[in-house]
Write an enzyme that holds these catalytic residues in place. Structure first.
Site, mmCIF file in Angstrom:
data_model
loop_
_atom_site.group_PDB
_atom_site.id
_atom_site.type_symbol
_atom_site.label_atom_id
_atom_site.label_comp_id
_atom_site.label_asym_id
_atom_site.label_seq_id
_atom_site.Cartn_x
_atom_site.Cartn_y
_atom_site.Cartn_z
ATOM 1 N N ARG A 57 5.844 45.463 76.228
ATOM 2 C CA ARG A 57 6.307 45.047 74.854
ATOM 3 C C ARG A 57 5.418 45.578 73.916
ATOM 4 N NH1 ARG A 57 4.881 40.064 73.286
ATOM 5 N NH2 ARG A 57 5.538 39.041 74.825
ATOM 6 N N TYR A 84 25.628 50.263 54.749
ATOM 7 C CA TYR A 84 26.102 50.307 56.215
ATOM 8 C C TYR A 84 26.476 48.678 56.640
ATOM 9 C CZ TYR A 84 26.001 50.313 60.983
ATOM 10 O OH TYR A 84 26.282 50.239 62.509
ATOM 11 N N ASP A 126 16.850 54.077 54.396
ATOM 12 C CA ASP A 126 17.582 54.328 55.418
ATOM 13 C C ASP A 126 18.037 55.846 55.416
ATOM 14 O OD1 ASP A 126 19.608 54.655 57.551
ATOM 15 O OD2 ASP A 126 20.521 52.607 57.346
ATOM 16 N N LYS A 146 21.893 57.936 66.300
ATOM 17 C CA LYS A 146 22.817 59.045 65.609
ATOM 18 C C LYS A 146 22.012 60.558 65.680
ATOM 19 C CE LYS A 146 24.678 55.186 64.328
ATOM 20 N NZ LYS A 146 24.517 54.584 63.151
HETATM 21 C C1 PLP Z 1 24.280 53.239 62.710
HETATM 22 C C2 PLP Z 1 23.621 52.880 61.431
HETATM 23 C C3 PLP Z 1 22.611 51.897 61.563
HETATM 24 C C4 PLP Z 1 22.405 50.738 62.720
HETATM 25 O O1 PLP Z 1 21.841 51.245 63.772
HETATM 26 P P1 PLP Z 1 21.862 50.799 65.226
HETATM 27 O O2 PLP Z 1 21.262 51.912 65.931
HETATM 28 O O3 PLP Z 1 23.323 50.946 65.474
HETATM 29 O O4 PLP Z 1 21.531 49.469 65.439
HETATM 30 C C5 PLP Z 1 21.921 51.516 60.286
HETATM 31 N N1 PLP Z 1 22.141 52.330 58.995
HETATM 32 C C6 PLP Z 1 23.075 53.474 59.263
HETATM 33 C C7 PLP Z 1 23.242 54.202 58.161
HETATM 34 C C8 PLP Z 1 23.606 53.721 60.610
HETATM 35 O O5 PLP Z 1 24.592 54.727 60.337
#
Ligand code: PLP
Length: 379
Positions: free
Chosen positions: A46, A98, A170, A195
Site C-alpha cells: 500500500r 468534469y 486537472d 485516458k
Molecule cells: C475521466 C476524468 C476524470 C476522472 O478520472 P477516473 O480515472 O475516471 O476516475 C477526472 N477528470 C477528467 C478531466 C476526466 O476526463
C-alpha cells in the site's frame, strides 16, 4: 532530455535483480526484512511498490515535477487533494468541471464542511472576486469538457500566489505532451491516467505530480493512509503506454486538426469546438500555453433536433459510442444524454451544451477512414 526520450527512459532502470529491461510486475503485498526495520526501502505494497515507484518517477519527469503519486482512479487522486483541507476551508473552481469532480466536491466534501465556489474561470476577475482569506485551493481543468474552453494557467497561478493558496490543474485532456502546468506556476497537476497516459482503454488510474517536497510528503501520507493505490499490473500497463505517448499525441493532434477543419466546412455542421481553430473563443490563450491542440473535438448540428444527433451517433462504424476518451481508438459521445444528462436542460443550454452537441475523441487511425466514417454518418 527532451519529451520523447523522457517518455521512453525517465524513471525506469533495468531491474537490479536480473537486468530485465522492462520494469517487472512486482506482484507482492509485502517484503522480507532481515531484522526489524532492516529492509530495502519496501515494507508493504500500500505504501510502496517497485512497479508503482517506476511509474511515479516517469510521470514526475514528464510533468517537470519532482514527485509523482499514483492512485487507483483519477477520482481517488482528486479525493486525496481535498483531504489536504479542513472544515471551513474554501475552494474556487470552474463551472464546467468534469462531472465526477463536481459530484465529489458537492455530494461528499461539502458534507465535511468544505465550501466550493464554481465560476467561469476563463474570466480571471470572477476568480479574484471569490478568493478570500479562507481560500486554500484553486482547482482548474483545461481544456474543459465538452466545450474545450481554455483557462489561463499562469493567470490563475498569479491569483493563487497572491492569496497564498494552492493551484491544482486537472491536465487530463492536454497531457504533459501539450502543456506542463507546473512550468506555468501551478503547484499540483492531476491526471486521469485512464485516458491518454494509459492510452489503450485498458486501465483506470489517477496521478498527482508536484514539485514541492513538503506538499509531496503530505499527499504521500494521505495516499498511504486512505489507501486508494493502484496494483502493480496496472502500473506496468501504464509504463508500457507511456513509451508511445509522444507518438500517439502527435497523431491525435494531426487527426484532430484535419477533422476539425473538415467539420467546419460540412453543410450539416453548425459550431465546431477545437482550440486550434482561430475562431475558438480562447484560441489566443491556447496558442500561448499549449504546444498543440489535441484530438478532442465537439460540434453541433444545424437545427436543434436531438433525433438528428441520435441518428449520427448510431450510424458511425469506426467511431464507437462510449464514455471515456484518450485511447488509440476513436470514440464519440453525446453529452446531453450521457455525461451531462444529470444537469437540467435549461441549465445545460445556458452553458452552451446544445441537444445536438457531439463530442469526438479522435483516435490514431488513418484519418481518411475517420473522415469517411463521419461523412457517411452525417449523410
Ligand atoms: C475521466 C476524468 C476524470 C476522472 O478520472 P477516473 O480515472 O475516471 O476516475 C477526472 N477528470 C477528467 C478531466 C476526466 O476526463
Amino acid at each position: 532530455m527532451r519529451f520523447g526520450t523522457k517518455a521512453i527512459h525517465a524513471g525506469v532502470e533495468p531491474d537490479p535483480a536480473t537486468g530485465a529491461i522492462m520494469t517487472p510486475i512486482y506482484q507482492t503485498s509485502t517484503y522480507v526484512q532481515a531484522a526489524p526495520g532492516d529492509h530495502k526501502g519496501y515494507e508493504y505494497s500500500r505504501t510502496h511498490n517497485p512497479t508503482r515507484t517506476a511509474l511515479q518517477n516517469a510521470l514526475a519527469a514528464l510533468e517537470n515535477g519532482r514527485h509523482g503519486l499514483c492512485f487507483a482512479t483519477g477520482m481517488a487522486s482528486i479525493d486525496a487533494v481535498i483531504k489536504l483541507l479542513k472544515p471551513g476551508d474554501e475552494v474556487v473552481s470552474t463551472n464546467d468541471l468534469y462531472g465526477g469532480t463536481y459530484r465529489l466536491f458537492t455530494k461528499i466534501f461539502e458534507g465535511f464542511g468544505v465550501k466550493f465556489h464554481f465560476v467561469d474561470m476563463s474570466d480571471l476577475r470572477k476568480v479574484e472576486e471569490k478568493v478570500n482569506k479562507n481560500t486554500r485551493l484553486i482547482w482548474a481543468e483545461t481544456p474543459t469538457n465538452p466545450l474545450l474552453r481554455i483557462l489561463d494557467i499562469a493567470g490563475l497561478a498569479a491569483i493563487a500566489k497572491k492569496q497564498g493558496c494552492i493551484l491544482g490543474v486537472d491536465n487530463t485532456f492536454a497531457t504533459p505532451y501539450l502543456q506542463n502546468p507546473l512550468d506555468l506556476g501551478a503547484d499540483l497537476v492531476m491526471h486521469s491516467v485512464t485516458k491518454y497516459l494509459g492510452g489503450h482503454s485498458d486501465v483506470v488510474m489517477g496521478a498527482l505530480i508536484v514539485k514541492d517536497d513538503e506538499l509531496a510528503e503530505r499527499l504521500a501520507f494521505i495516499q498511504n493512509s486512505s489507501g486508494a493505490t493502484p496494483g502493480p499490473q496496472d502500473c506496468f500497463l501504464v509504463l508500457r503506454g507511456l513509451k508511445t505517448l509522444h507518438l500517439r499525441m502527435q497523431r491525435h493532434c494531426e487527426n484532430g486538426e484535419a477533422i476539425a477543419h473538415w467539420l467546419v466546412k460540412h453543410p450539416k455542421v453548425d459550431k465546431v469546438y477545437w482550440p486550434g481553430l482561430p475562431t475558438h473563443v480562447n484560441h489566443a490563450v491556447a496558442a500561448r500555453q499549449m504546444r498543440g491542440f489535441g484530438g478532442m473535438i465537439s460540434f453541433t448540428l444545424k437545427g436543434d433536433d436531438m433525433a438528428d444527433a441520435t441518428r449520427v451517433l448510431s450510424s458511425t462504424k469506426l467511431f464507437t459510442l462510449a464514455e471515456s476518451l484518450g485511447g488509440v481508438e476513436s470514440l464519440l459521445g453525446h453529452p446531453a444524454s450521457m455525461t451531462h444528462a444529470s444537469i437540467p436542460r435549461e441549465e445545460r443550454l445556458a452553458n452552451g451544451l446544445a441537444d445536438t452537441l457531439i463530442r469526438l475523441s479522435v483516435g490514431v487511425e488513418d484519418v481518411q477512414d475517420l473522415i469517411d466514417d463521419l461523412d457517411q454518418a452525417l449523410k
